[in-house]
Design a protein around this motif. Structure first.
Motif, PDB file in Angstrom:
ATOM      1  N   ILE A  88       0.402  10.714  -5.209  1.00  0.00           N
ATOM      2  CA  ILE A  88       1.409  10.178  -4.289  1.00  0.00           C
ATOM      3  C   ILE A  88       2.512  11.223  -4.155  1.00  0.00           C
ATOM      4  O   ILE A  88       2.995  11.758  -5.157  1.00  0.00           O
ATOM      5  CB  ILE A  88       1.980   8.843  -4.832  1.00  0.00           C
ATOM      6  CG1 ILE A  88       0.862   7.821  -5.056  1.00  0.00           C
ATOM      7  CG2 ILE A  88       3.073   8.310  -3.922  1.00  0.00           C
ATOM      8  CD1 ILE A  88       0.115   7.380  -3.818  1.00  0.00           C
ATOM      9  N   ARG A 106       0.864  -1.183   0.000  1.00  0.00           N
ATOM     10  CA  ARG A 106       0.000   0.000   0.000  1.00  0.00           C
ATOM     11  C   ARG A 106       0.900   1.232   0.000  1.00  0.00           C
ATOM     12  O   ARG A 106       1.766   1.368   0.852  1.00  0.00           O
ATOM     13  CB  ARG A 106      -0.921  -0.002   1.214  1.00  0.00           C
ATOM     14  CG  ARG A 106      -1.844   1.219   1.266  1.00  0.00           C
ATOM     15  CD  ARG A 106      -2.870   1.078   2.367  1.00  0.00           C
ATOM     16  NE  ARG A 106      -4.019   0.334   1.888  1.00  0.00           N
ATOM     17  CZ  ARG A 106      -5.137   0.905   1.424  1.00  0.00           C
ATOM     18  NH1 ARG A 106      -5.245   2.192   1.404  1.00  0.00           N
ATOM     19  NH2 ARG A 106      -6.126   0.167   0.991  1.00  0.00           N
ATOM     20  N   VAL A 107       0.671   2.090  -0.981  1.00  0.00           N
ATOM     21  CA  VAL A 107       1.418   3.340  -1.093  1.00  0.00           C
ATOM     22  C   VAL A 107       0.409   4.466  -0.912  1.00  0.00           C
ATOM     23  O   VAL A 107      -0.519   4.585  -1.720  1.00  0.00           O
ATOM     24  CB  VAL A 107       2.120   3.457  -2.466  1.00  0.00           C
ATOM     25  CG1 VAL A 107       2.904   4.751  -2.562  1.00  0.00           C
ATOM     26  CG2 VAL A 107       3.023   2.253  -2.703  1.00  0.00           C
ATOM     27  N   ILE A 117      10.230   5.511  -7.183  1.00  0.00           N
ATOM     28  CA  ILE A 117       9.829   5.976  -5.853  1.00  0.00           C
ATOM     29  C   ILE A 117      10.848   5.446  -4.839  1.00  0.00           C
ATOM     30  O   ILE A 117      11.026   4.235  -4.709  1.00  0.00           O
ATOM     31  CB  ILE A 117       8.411   5.472  -5.518  1.00  0.00           C
ATOM     32  CG1 ILE A 117       7.430   5.955  -6.602  1.00  0.00           C
ATOM     33  CG2 ILE A 117       7.989   5.917  -4.125  1.00  0.00           C
ATOM     34  CD1 ILE A 117       6.111   5.209  -6.625  1.00  0.00           C
ATOM     35  N   ILE A 159      12.169   4.898  -1.019  1.00  0.00           N
ATOM     36  CA  ILE A 159      11.486   4.671   0.256  1.00  0.00           C
ATOM     37  C   ILE A 159      12.499   4.434   1.370  1.00  0.00           C
ATOM     38  O   ILE A 159      13.406   3.599   1.226  1.00  0.00           O
ATOM     39  CB  ILE A 159      10.549   3.447   0.144  1.00  0.00           C
ATOM     40  CG1 ILE A 159       9.553   3.637  -1.006  1.00  0.00           C
ATOM     41  CG2 ILE A 159       9.840   3.177   1.473  1.00  0.00           C
ATOM     42  CD1 ILE A 159       8.877   2.352  -1.452  1.00  0.00           C
ATOM     43  N   LEU A 187      10.725   1.552  -5.464  1.00  0.00           N
ATOM     44  CA  LEU A 187       9.538   1.046  -6.148  1.00  0.00           C
ATOM     45  C   LEU A 187       9.467   1.680  -7.526  1.00  0.00           C
ATOM     46  O   LEU A 187       9.624   2.895  -7.658  1.00  0.00           O
ATOM     47  CB  LEU A 187       8.289   1.412  -5.333  1.00  0.00           C
ATOM     48  CG  LEU A 187       6.931   1.109  -5.958  1.00  0.00           C
ATOM     49  CD1 LEU A 187       6.746  -0.390  -6.157  1.00  0.00           C
ATOM     50  CD2 LEU A 187       5.813   1.684  -5.088  1.00  0.00           C
ATOM     51  N   THR A 220       2.340   8.064  -9.912  1.00  0.00           N
ATOM     52  CA  THR A 220       2.364   8.902  -8.699  1.00  0.00           C
ATOM     53  C   THR A 220       1.481  10.134  -8.869  1.00  0.00           C
ATOM     54  O   THR A 220       0.786  10.533  -7.936  1.00  0.00           O
ATOM     55  CB  THR A 220       3.795   9.329  -8.330  1.00  0.00           C
ATOM     56  OG1 THR A 220       4.413   9.953  -9.459  1.00  0.00           O
ATOM     57  CG2 THR A 220       4.622   8.138  -7.884  1.00  0.00           C
ATOM     58  N   LYS A 224       8.506   5.510   4.472  1.00  0.00           N
ATOM     59  CA  LYS A 224       7.992   6.752   3.869  1.00  0.00           C
ATOM     60  C   LYS A 224       8.728   7.061   2.571  1.00  0.00           C
ATOM     61  O   LYS A 224       9.902   6.744   2.418  1.00  0.00           O
ATOM     62  CB  LYS A 224       8.160   7.928   4.830  1.00  0.00           C
ATOM     63  CG  LYS A 224       7.283   7.815   6.052  1.00  0.00           C
ATOM     64  CD  LYS A 224       7.316   9.086   6.866  1.00  0.00           C
ATOM     65  CE  LYS A 224       6.591   8.802   8.164  1.00  0.00           C
ATOM     66  NZ  LYS A 224       5.541   9.657   8.467  1.00  0.00           N
ATOM     67  N   ILE A 225       8.001   7.709   1.675  1.00  0.00           N
ATOM     68  CA  ILE A 225       8.609   8.117   0.404  1.00  0.00           C
ATOM     69  C   ILE A 225       9.526   9.311   0.669  1.00  0.00           C
ATOM     70  O   ILE A 225       9.106  10.304   1.264  1.00  0.00           O
ATOM     71  CB  ILE A 225       7.520   8.480  -0.627  1.00  0.00           C
ATOM     72  CG1 ILE A 225       6.677   7.242  -0.943  1.00  0.00           C
ATOM     73  CG2 ILE A 225       8.150   9.062  -1.892  1.00  0.00           C
ATOM     74  CD1 ILE A 225       5.477   7.503  -1.826  1.00  0.00           C
ATOM     75  N   THR A 255       6.961   2.075 -10.860  1.00  0.00           N
ATOM     76  CA  THR A 255       5.582   1.941 -11.337  1.00  0.00           C
ATOM     77  C   THR A 255       5.504   2.502 -12.752  1.00  0.00           C
ATOM     78  O   THR A 255       6.457   3.094 -13.245  1.00  0.00           O
ATOM     79  CB  THR A 255       4.602   2.715 -10.441  1.00  0.00           C
ATOM     80  OG1 THR A 255       4.933   4.116 -10.502  1.00  0.00           O
ATOM     81  CG2 THR A 255       4.650   2.235  -9.002  1.00  0.00           C
ATOM     82  N   ASP A 258       4.538  10.401   1.962  1.00  0.00           N
ATOM     83  CA  ASP A 258       3.459   9.405   2.062  1.00  0.00           C
ATOM     84  C   ASP A 258       4.017   8.101   2.622  1.00  0.00           C
ATOM     85  O   ASP A 258       5.179   7.734   2.360  1.00  0.00           O
ATOM     86  CB  ASP A 258       2.827   9.137   0.692  1.00  0.00           C
ATOM     87  CG  ASP A 258       1.889  10.246   0.240  1.00  0.00           C
ATOM     88  OD1 ASP A 258       1.635  11.184   1.037  1.00  0.00           O
ATOM     89  OD2 ASP A 258       1.421  10.170  -0.904  1.00  0.00           O
ATOM     90  N   VAL A 290       4.387   4.013   3.119  1.00  0.00           N
ATOM     91  CA  VAL A 290       4.384   2.809   2.294  1.00  0.00           C
ATOM     92  C   VAL A 290       4.318   1.616   3.249  1.00  0.00           C
ATOM     93  O   VAL A 290       5.202   1.441   4.080  1.00  0.00           O
ATOM     94  CB  VAL A 290       5.648   2.715   1.416  1.00  0.00           C
ATOM     95  CG1 VAL A 290       5.651   1.446   0.590  1.00  0.00           C
ATOM     96  CG2 VAL A 290       5.773   3.947   0.525  1.00  0.00           C
TER      97      VAL A 290
END
Length: 171
Positions: free
Chosen positions: A163, A54-55, A112, A114, A151, A158, A118-119, A153, A167, A169
């Motif tokens: 995002i 979960r992000v 992303i 982390i 991460l 984002t 947290k990002i 994607t 945020d 994670v």
């Protein structure tokens, strides 16, 4: 004698033609060429999913790159990413500063960074290089601080889900 030889040859050619036609029709239904193929199998899925994370408030299915070879290959063999897919890079130790590049990538991505759940940084819409770009001309991507995970994607993910740095994670 010559007439008999012509008749026999004509008969042999006819039998061969029938065998080829039957072979082609039979193999057509199986989706296989008559004399074999050098084609590679078609991939039906872009990634094997190993984990849900979960992000922020968004659930994501990720393939986990948790060894040297998986991290080296990354998403370079991926032709597309679904909106809810990504790849999570897990390193041999926490608090590391890995360097990423887009070698052999076919798709644009968001990267992303982390740390401590947290990002800490987001590189948005990182473009895939043009095919044939020499390694020394590929840009390098890294975090300003140490990270525990990275991460990747689909590009724009984002932004689509709002995002942001800071945020949480949940792995």
């Amino acid at each position: 004698e010559m007439k008999e030889l012509k008749t026999i040859l004509l008969y042999i050619v006819g039998v061969c033609a029938v065998i080829v036609v039957v072979g082609v029709l039979t193999n057509r239904n199986q989706g296989k060429p008559l004399f074999g193929s050098l084609e590679l199998p078609v991939q039906t899925s872009t990634l094997q999913t190993y984990k849900k994370i979960r992000v922020g408030n968004v659930d994501l299915s990720v393939s986990v790159a948790d060894d040297t070879e998986k991290r080296r290959v990354g998403l370079s063999e991926t032709a597309s990413l679904a909106n809810n897919e990504g790849m999570l890079f897990v390193f041999d130790s926490q608090n590391t500063q890995p360097i990423f590049w887009m070698k052999d990538m076919e798709i644009d991505i968001d990267i992303i960074w982390i740390n401590d759940g947290k990002i800490t940084k987001i590189d948005s819409n990182v473009a895939a290089p043009k095919p044939g770009t020499p390694d020394k001309q590929l840009p390098l991507y890294k975090s300003n601080t140490v990270v525990d995970y990275v991460l990747e994607t689909a590009a724009g993910w984002t932004q689509k889900y709002n995002i942001k740095v800071g945020d949480e994670v949940a792995l």
